[in-house]
Design a protein around this motif. Structure first.
Motif, PDB file in Angstrom:
ATOM      1  N   GLY A 283      -1.190 -44.562  34.398  1.00  0.00           N
ATOM      2  CA  GLY A 283      -0.531 -43.284  34.189  1.00  0.00           C
ATOM      3  C   GLY A 283      -1.021 -42.691  32.880  1.00  0.00           C
ATOM      4  N   GLU A 284      -1.776 -41.597  32.972  1.00  0.00           N
ATOM      5  CA  GLU A 284      -2.441 -41.056  31.796  1.00  0.00           C
ATOM      6  C   GLU A 284      -2.059 -39.591  31.589  1.00  0.00           C
ATOM      7  OE1 GLU A 284      -6.600 -43.604  32.166  1.00  0.00           O
ATOM      8  OE2 GLU A 284      -6.510 -41.563  32.965  1.00  0.00           O
ATOM      9  N   ASN A 285      -1.323 -39.327  30.538  1.00  0.00           N
ATOM     10  CA  ASN A 285      -1.149 -37.955  30.098  1.00  0.00           C
ATOM     11  C   ASN A 285      -2.436 -37.525  29.396  1.00  0.00           C
ATOM     12  OD1 ASN A 285       1.774 -36.986  30.542  1.00  0.00           O
ATOM     13  ND2 ASN A 285       2.030 -39.077  29.755  1.00  0.00           N
ATOM     14  N   TYR A 286      -2.887 -36.318  29.662  1.00  0.00           N
ATOM     15  CA  TYR A 286      -4.153 -35.891  29.081  1.00  0.00           C
ATOM     16  C   TYR A 286      -4.072 -34.429  28.679  1.00  0.00           C
ATOM     17  CZ  TYR A 286      -5.084 -33.745  33.664  1.00  0.00           C
ATOM     18  OH  TYR A 286      -5.009 -32.989  34.819  1.00  0.00           O
ATOM     19  N   GLY A 287      -4.998 -34.039  27.843  1.00  0.00           N
ATOM     20  CA  GLY A 287      -5.081 -32.653  27.419  1.00  0.00           C
ATOM     21  C   GLY A 287      -6.532 -32.230  27.294  1.00  0.00           C
ATOM     22  N   LYS A 288      -6.710 -30.922  27.267  1.00  0.00           N
ATOM     23  CA  LYS A 288      -8.062 -30.376  27.141  1.00  0.00           C
ATOM     24  C   LYS A 288      -7.956 -28.991  26.528  1.00  0.00           C
ATOM     25  CE  LYS A 288     -10.050 -29.440  31.046  1.00  0.00           C
ATOM     26  NZ  LYS A 288     -10.736 -29.670  32.345  1.00  0.00           N
ATOM     27  N   ASP A 289      -8.653 -28.773  25.407  1.00  0.00           N
ATOM     28  CA  ASP A 289      -8.816 -27.443  24.841  1.00  0.00           C
ATOM     29  C   ASP A 289     -10.215 -26.982  25.217  1.00  0.00           C
ATOM     30  OD1 ASP A 289      -6.323 -27.623  23.788  1.00  0.00           O
ATOM     31  OD2 ASP A 289      -6.954 -27.852  21.700  1.00  0.00           O
ATOM     32  N   ALA A 290     -10.317 -25.860  25.940  1.00  0.00           N
ATOM     33  CA  ALA A 290     -11.588 -25.531  26.578  1.00  0.00           C
ATOM     34  C   ALA A 290     -11.913 -24.041  26.473  1.00  0.00           C
ATOM     35  CB  ALA A 290     -11.562 -25.953  28.043  1.00  0.00           C
ATOM     36  N   PRO A 291     -12.574 -23.614  25.393  1.00  0.00           N
ATOM     37  CA  PRO A 291     -13.077 -22.247  25.346  1.00  0.00           C
ATOM     38  C   PRO A 291     -14.350 -22.114  26.181  1.00  0.00           C
ATOM     39  CG  PRO A 291     -13.710 -23.413  23.361  1.00  0.00           C
ATOM     40  CD  PRO A 291     -12.837 -24.358  24.157  1.00  0.00           C
ATOM     41  N   SER A 292     -14.517 -21.000  26.843  1.00  0.00           N
ATOM     42  CA  SER A 292     -15.727 -20.764  27.633  1.00  0.00           C
ATOM     43  C   SER A 292     -16.143 -19.310  27.504  1.00  0.00           C
ATOM     44  CB  SER A 292     -15.518 -21.137  29.094  1.00  0.00           C
ATOM     45  OG  SER A 292     -14.504 -20.346  29.684  1.00  0.00           O
ATOM     46  N   VAL A 293     -17.433 -19.072  27.649  1.00  0.00           N
ATOM     47  CA  VAL A 293     -17.995 -17.740  27.507  1.00  0.00           C
ATOM     48  C   VAL A 293     -18.819 -17.431  28.745  1.00  0.00           C
ATOM     49  CG1 VAL A 293     -19.501 -16.241  26.141  1.00  0.00           C
ATOM     50  CG2 VAL A 293     -18.062 -17.931  24.996  1.00  0.00           C
ATOM     51  N   ALA A 294     -18.633 -16.242  29.308  1.00  0.00           N
ATOM     52  CA  ALA A 294     -19.474 -15.760  30.403  1.00  0.00           C
ATOM     53  C   ALA A 294     -20.359 -14.649  29.857  1.00  0.00           C
ATOM     54  CB  ALA A 294     -18.620 -15.240  31.556  1.00  0.00           C
ATOM     55  N   TYR A 295     -21.635 -14.737  30.196  1.00  0.00           N
ATOM     56  CA  TYR A 295     -22.600 -13.763  29.705  1.00  0.00           C
ATOM     57  C   TYR A 295     -22.859 -12.716  30.783  1.00  0.00           C
ATOM     58  CZ  TYR A 295     -23.058 -17.125  25.988  1.00  0.00           C
ATOM     59  OH  TYR A 295     -22.780 -17.963  24.942  1.00  0.00           O
ATOM     60  N   GLY A 296     -23.076 -11.473  30.341  1.00  0.00           N
ATOM     61  CA  GLY A 296     -22.939 -10.335  31.232  1.00  0.00           C
ATOM     62  C   GLY A 296     -24.044 -10.073  32.202  1.00  0.00           C
TER      63      GLY A 296
END
Length: 971
Positions: A283-296
């Motif tokens: 049983g694993e509580n987890y987290g993720k901070d995930a910025p992402s960029v899309a190019y035009g």
């Protein structure tokens, strides 16, 4: 007549000669453990080795007295006298070996060899007819990682990406990962490859791992990188009970971790029946901070979208295996294994999305999502082994497996709505972004006198792409600057209104209902052995990806504002992306509480109108190609021999033939005047067959008992996965604004492989190896970013698949694994293990003038660890490194000239270099109890992809550290 007489004389002579000989067979053990790979020679001349069950056999031995000379790395040599009688087989009693320097008072865990230690692994590596590495259960149990895919990272040349495993830095799809010798069916919500995701099968259920770098004809032929076989728990050799319980802490989610596993096994009084049952829970509580960029665009590196994701979830994994063996007679036995695994992830995602370019204008979108990801695997196999005679052995195998992914039911799926990953989206009013600069169409300096493009365009640019040399945000501090288009003040929660509620749906199933194989081994003499066999596997699968949406009733319902809902802070601890200095502190709008999310549809059912994805939906044509089905039948046969022309030289070679028959179907778009929106779906089918001829030769030369020189040449191949060959319209990836078209004409990839390797063994204290390899590859499959006018869709990226022409991969591998027992006193408990694999690859990409590295080919992988084992203490710190590599090529072509726009890699997608540091410490409290601590991802290295160069990131994910503390009990 005279020829018949001659033939009869020859046969009679042969019979007479055979009548003057006998046979010798036996089992070699260490206590209750059987020992594989023991060298058994006859009077120091001819010999053999014990098989995986510790059994050896010498045929055609001259009658009379002989001495068996038995040697095994790390054990005392033994001479065992035998008397061979005419036409009889001498069955020796169980021959017992003893370890060198055996200490009676040592605190030591004893089990069968598959739960055994380094000595067995080294010996299996030493005597194998091919180049391989074996990770024992002892090593697996001491690993700082609990996930199966991560345990194997410490092996030489192994890379792990997204729980997918590859060898020698080659694409993960080139490495065949087996479970108990079978290729598992795959069902993954994101990845449609043939690569099995081991997340659903915990490492505590694995007995040992065999990593094959070269191949023999009796192995799967679809394995350009190599073959890794994970063996689940085997029947025990004596009464056994193990228990492992631990708890821990996840540093990003600030929540606990739980883990537990057990193993129970026993042997009947007459030693004919043995069994093992093992199970686990994580049983694993987890987290993720995930910025992402899309190019035009495909013409410059302007930014279209910045997404800031905060993910928190609970992952629960359940696993169970059972194995049983019944020895009916000395010559016949049956083995059975069943296995099952289930992983359920309950995940919440909050997203703030800044859109400089949006289909409805520039806005900010706030998304609150919840999905339950449900993975399930089960199956089993039955094996029979029959020694028909002293020379003939027949082995049979029948198996069946099933794998499934689907979204579980969440409270959002109310009022008859389907299961899915539900998102509640709020949008801002129209905005004007004030952080854009004027450039030309290609992102260069704006010049009104430029005859090619005198127009000015407003783009958001990173600092490295600013054509004026100054200004622009660095990637770790992109700060959108905007104002409401009507001139109103700063945005608040009361400005955001409901846009829609929608669900991404996915049900993916794959099963191998029938897997059958038979192997026949015939031993003509102690120097020559033949083996032949066949295998059949039927695979059936389907992937159903769709979309379900609720829209606000425009007639009867007013706008639903975010300020009217129960909300909480997006970043309650104010430490989102603290690795970058928390650049967005104080900028986030509130998000819905979990209770508000779960009850949202029920509370607003009167205001929402459901739009299922059917022929009446105006998005129907986007999704109809995202469902497909397939059936694949593979029939394989092989013939091989093992020849020992001298005691120190072994040649193993032969031919494998694999025939593949694939039937696949999906839908495409057709005009239909009778349909509500004028379009409908039409099924498209393909039927393909191809045959692979796969010869191989392995040469083993042993100049002395401690050294091996190995050479191998083979031809292997790789089948395209089912998404890559899918007919019909494109598969739609909604959150990436992406269409992926299959290529039914895609060819399999073939490789001609050469390997040369030197190995030196320091008894059971370790080994050194160094080798080189070369792979000549044809029709390498790669993903492209391209345009086809007949399939173009405004505002979306189109991708496809293509075959490259001739390519190659070459590399160097080095391994040092040594216990430093030659040091004095305290220091002789230390050990070092280090390995590195360097590779160099080249492919010629259609449309580009210069060759470049293969996609998904890692140029460098390296692992290093320092361990200390003495008395009751065992500890280890391990560092893993994987170099950067390209994953996708941007082959966008000019719609007018149809020429590839980018001749370099500046628009290609890359996976950034990754490294991880783990630590383990254990203490043997007594003969039956151990306590331990584990620390994973100590350096908090992110998962990163980028466009062209590292300072132009596409996706970054931070997970932070994990810590465990636990106890182990051994009966």
């Amino acid at each position: 007549m005279k020829y018949g007489f001659t033939i009869a004389l020859m046969i009679g002579g042969s019979v007479t000669l055979m009548a003057q000989k006998g046979n010798v067979k036996g089992i070699i053990r260490d206590g209750a453990e059987v020992l594989p790979g023991v060298s058994v020679s006859l009077d120091g001349k001819e010999g053999t080795t014990t098989d995986i069950d510790g059994i050896f056999q010498l045929v055609g031995v001259d009658t009379g007295k002989h001495v068996l000379k038995i040697t095994y790395i790390g054990y005392n040599a033994l001479e065992y006298p035998v008397m061979v009688l005419q036409d009889q087989t001498v069955n020796t009693a169980d021959i017992q070996l003893k370890e060198n320097g055996h200490q009676i008072d040592e605190v030591k865990i004893v089990g069968n060899y598959r739960q055994g230690g380094k000595a067995k692994s080294i010996n299996m590596t030493h005597i194998s007819d091919k180049t391989l590495t074996v990770l024992s259960s002892e090593l697996i149990s001491k690993s700082p990682a609990k996930a199966t895919a991560l345990v194997i990272r410490q092996a030489p040349g192994v890379t792990v990406r997204d729980n997918k495993i590859s060898l020698r830095g080659t694409p993960a799809e080139w490495t065949t990962s087996l479970l108990n010798g079978d290729w598992m069916p795959t069902a993954d919500e994101k990845d449609a490859s043939r690569v099995f995701n081991f997340e659903v099968f915990p490492s505590s259920l694995i007995d040992y791992i065999v990593i094959n770098r070269t191949v023999t004809p009796d192995m799967e032929g679809d394995n350009i990188g190599g073959v890794i076989d994970f063996i689940s728990k085997e029947p025990v050799a004596e009464k056994t009970f193990n228990l492992d319980i631990s708890s821990g802490y996840d540093a990003l989610s600030n929540k606990p971790l739980y883990s537990g596993s057990f193993l129970w096994g026993n042997v009947s009084h007459n030693n004919k029946f043995s069994y093992t049952v093992s199970g686990s829970y994580n049983g694993e509580n987890y987290g993720k901070d995930a910025p992402s960029v899309a190019y035009g665009t495909n013409y410059n590196h302007s930014l279209a979208r910045l997404q800031l994701d905060r993910v928190r979830g609970l992952r629960q994994t359940f696993g169970l295996t059972a194995a049983a063996r019944y020895q009916f007679t000395d010559n016949f036995k049956l083995d059975a294994k069943i296995l099952g695994g289930r992983m359920i992830e309950d995940e919440y995602r909050n997203r703030t999305s800044y859109n400089w370019s949006d289909g409805s204008g520039a806005r900010i979108r706030l998304q609150n999502s919840r999905g339950i990801y449900d993975h399930e695997l089960y199956g089993g196999a039955l094996n029979a082994s029959w020694n028909v005679s002293e020379k003939l052995k027949i082995e049979g195998h029948v198996a069946s497996y099933y794998n499934r992914f689907q979204f579980g039911k969440t409270p959002q799926a109310a009022n008859g709505a389907p299961n899915g990953n539900y998102t509640i989206e709020y949008v801002s009013p129209l905005l004007q972004y004030n952080d854009m600069i004027k450039t030309n169409f290609f992102g260069g300096p704006y010049d009104p006198n430029n005859s090619v493009d005198p127009n000015a365009y407003g783009y958001k640019m990173l600092d490295i792409d600013n054509p004026y040399g100054t200004g622009g945000d660095h990637y770790n501090n992109i700060q959108p600057v905007y104002q409401q288009i009507d001139g109103s003040g700063p945005l608040t929660a009361s400005d955001y209104y409901l846009s829609s509620v929608f669900a991404d749906m996915n049900v993916t199933k794959e099963r191998d209902p029938v897997v059958g194989k038979m192997d026949i081994t015939y031993t003509t003499s102690n120097q020559l052995k033949f083996k032949a066999g066949f295998k059949y596997r039927r695979k059936e699968g389907e992937r159903n990806i769709s979309f379900y949406e609720y829209r606000l009733n425009p007639v009867t319902s007013p706008k639903i504002y975010l300020s009217d809902q129960q909300t909480t802070a997006f970043d309650p601890g104010n430490n989102y992306l603290r690795e970058w200095g928390s650049p967005y502190k104080g900028t986030f709008q509130p998000v819905l509480t979990k209770s508000e999310m779960n009850n949202f549809i029920g509370q607003h059912s009167a205001d929402l109108v459901a739009f299922p994805m059917d022929i009446n939906n105006n998005l129907f044509n986007q999704w109809l190609g995202s469902t497909y089905a397939y059936t694949e039948n593979v029939a394989a046969g092989y013939l091989m021999s093992e020849w020992k022309p001298s005691y120190n030289l072994t040649l193993t070679g032969g031919l494998r033939v694999e025939h593949t028959s694939l039937q696949q179907s999906s839908d495409t778009i057709v005009t239909d005047e009778n349909a509500p929106l004028g379009v409908n779906a039409s099924p498209v089918h393909i039927d393909r067959t191809y045959t692979a001829l796969l010869p191989s030769l392995n040469v083993l030369y042993q100049p002395d008992l401690k050294s091996n020189v190995r050479f191998a040449i083979s031809r292997t191949f790789h089948r395209p996965n089912f998404e890559q060959t899918k007919p019909g319209y494109a598969l739609y990836v909604r959150d990436q604004f992406l269409y992926v078209f299959g290529n039914p004409d895609l060819k399999p990839t073939y490789s001609l492989n050469f390997d040369l390797n030197y190995q030196h063994f320091w008894g059971t204290k370790g080994m050194f190896s160094a080798g080189v390899y070369y792979k000549h590859v044809t029709d390498h499959i790669f993903k492209t970013n391209q345009i086809d006018e007949s399939q173009s869709v405004a505002g979306y990226t189109l991708k496809g698949y293509a075959n490259a022409r001739s390519s190659y991969v070459s590399g160097v591998e080095v391994l040092v694994d040594r216990k430093l027992d030659f040091l004095p006193g305290f220091w002789n408990g230390f050990g070092i293990s280090a390995n590195a694999s360097w590779s160099y690859s080249r492919m010629q990409v259609p449309g580009r003038s210069k060759s470049q590295p293969l996609t998904d080919q890692t140029p460098l992988t390296a692992n290093a660890s320092i361990s200390y084992e003495k008395g009751r203490v065992s500890t280890c710190v391990a560092l893993n490194y994987t170099g950067a590599f390209s994953t996708e090529l941007n082959l966008f072509s000019d719609p007018n000239t149809h020429e590839v726009v980018h001749d370099n890699t500046d628009y290609d997608i890359f996976m950034a270099a990754q490294y991880s540091l783990d630590y383990q410490f254990s203490f043997a409290v007594s003969h039956h109890f151990d306590c331990y601590i584990l620390a994973n991802n100590i350096l908090n290295t992110p998962y990163r992809t980028y466009i062209g160069v590292p300072d132009r990131p596409q996706l970054t994910e931070y997970y932070r550290q994990r810590f465990y503390a636990g106890i182990k009990f051994h009966l």
